[in-house]
Design an enzyme around this catalytic site. Structure first.
Site, PDB file in Angstrom:
ATOM      1  N   GLU A  92      -6.128 -22.707  21.533  1.00 42.15           N
ATOM      2  CA  GLU A  92      -5.375 -23.523  22.328  1.00 42.15           C
ATOM      3  C   GLU A  92      -5.154 -25.176  21.626  1.00 42.15           C
ATOM      4  O   GLU A  92      -4.430 -25.979  22.493  1.00 42.15           O
ATOM      5  CB  GLU A  92      -5.769 -23.554  23.807  1.00 42.15           C
ATOM      6  CG  GLU A  92      -5.758 -22.368  24.442  1.00 42.15           C
ATOM      7  CD  GLU A  92      -6.147 -22.380  25.976  1.00 42.15           C
ATOM      8  OE1 GLU A  92      -7.056 -23.090  26.386  1.00 42.15           O
ATOM      9  OE2 GLU A  92      -5.671 -21.572  26.949  1.00 42.15           O
ATOM     10  N   GLU A 123     -23.563  -7.317  18.392  1.00 40.41           N
ATOM     11  CA  GLU A 123     -23.957  -8.230  18.884  1.00 40.41           C
ATOM     12  C   GLU A 123     -25.522  -8.350  18.408  1.00 40.41           C
ATOM     13  O   GLU A 123     -26.049  -9.467  18.815  1.00 40.41           O
ATOM     14  CB  GLU A 123     -23.579  -8.413  20.357  1.00 40.41           C
ATOM     15  CG  GLU A 123     -24.472  -7.716  21.337  1.00 40.41           C
ATOM     16  CD  GLU A 123     -24.258  -8.007  22.641  1.00 40.41           C
ATOM     17  OE1 GLU A 123     -25.345  -7.947  23.388  1.00 40.41           O
ATOM     18  OE2 GLU A 123     -23.277  -8.138  23.209  1.00 40.41           O
TER      19      GLU A 123
END
EC number: 4.2.1.126
Length: 308
Positions: A92, A123
């Protein structure tokens, strides 16, 4: 092994984000409105938790802004929800602040596939965190913000260890105090939001707290490097019809000029809001206004105050 997962001796009982929330213990028996009221009441506490860590956020913003001014980058790294939030915030920045896409980068365990779908086991691999930083050419000039609600994610810790080995500034953003990430970080941002409404579902309160902090990190640092004038996003790029109109409104609001004057200024500056604003406020032409901005590091405020 259990299925395709490697069994590890992991103790989650001491993690705040894994504890049980007494307010929601009977949530499955409530009416829809009462159920949502419980969730909403818990959400109300998040901003107060973030308020407690504002001094640490401020330290991180100053480090990030300074890195930007020196040509460095902000790199987010996380797994699952935390990784997706970093990517969201990074993606953004260009449309909001006109920043280069490579200035703020989000990395997630498992790569692009993991943005949309969980990728098993990644992960838990520390070496992948280091490899992903190496893949984007991470250096000591960059800032690493490591995101994990638990504060213990191996992938994220691997990235932190690598960044520290380069003497880069490392920021942690997690929701469990006394976690491994907190002890590793140069700046530890730890909003403690308490137990989740659904036990262990850290995409909820913890995720919201992380999003609030990430908003502050990029918005605050972009303000400090001059990409905001007043509260106007003066580096916004006109990539669609809405943003063309926003540019016009920004120039009008910043200078109190007419719509026609704003449109003319944007035309001669090739739709550069900052230059159009400086041109109108300093009564110069586009070339002179651009030169003034360059002298002042792109800050309209410094141009107007003769601070450069």
């Amino acid at each position: 092994m259990m299925g395709r997962y490697i069994m590890q001796n992991i103790n989650l009982s001491h993690l705040v984000t894994e504890s049980r929330n007494h307010a929601s213990e009977q949530i499955d028996e409530l009416s829809t409105l009462d159920m949502l009221t419980v969730i909403n009441n818990e959400d109300k506490t998040i901003a107060f938790a973030v308020e407690q860590v504002l001094p640490q956020v401020a330290l991180a913003v100053d480090k990030i802004a300074n890195a930007f001014l020196q040509g460095g980058r902000l790199i987010y790294v996380g797994a699952g929800t935390s990784g997706r939030l970093g990517i969201l915030d990074a993606s953004e920045c260009p449309p909001t602040f006109g920043s280069a896409p490579e200035q703020v980068v989000g990395l997630i365990a498992g790569g692009n596939t993991a943005i949309f779908k969980a990728v098993e086991n990644v992960e838990d691999n520390q070496s992948l965190g280091q490899q992903d930083l190496q893949s984007v050419g991470f250096t000591a000039a960059d800032i690493l913000v490591a995101i994990a609600a638990s504060g213990r994610t191996p992938y994220v810790i691997g990235a932190m260890n690598y960044a520290k080995s380069l003497n880069a500034t490392v920021v942690s953003l997690c929701c469990n105090p006394n976690s491994p990430m907190v002890s590793l970080a140069d700046i530890a941002i730890t909003p403690v939001v308490g137990p989740e409404v659904i036990t262990g579902s850290s995409r909820m309160k913890a995720g919201t707290a992380q999003k609030l902090v990430l908003n502050m990190l990029t918005t605050g640092s972009m303000i400090k490097i001059g990409k905001v004038f007043g509260n106007l996003m003066v580096d916004v790029e006109a990539t669609n019809a809405k943003l063309v109109e926003r540019q016009i409104n920004i120039v009008m609001q910043a200078t109190s000029c007419t719509r026609q004057q704003a449109q003319q200024a944007l035309v001669v500056t090739k739709r550069d809001c900052k230059t159009a604003i400086v041109m109108i406020l300093t009564h110069t032409d586009a070339e002179q206004a651009k030169a003034l901005l360059n002298q002042c590091g792109g800050s309209i405020r410094k141009v107007l105050s003769d601070a450069c």
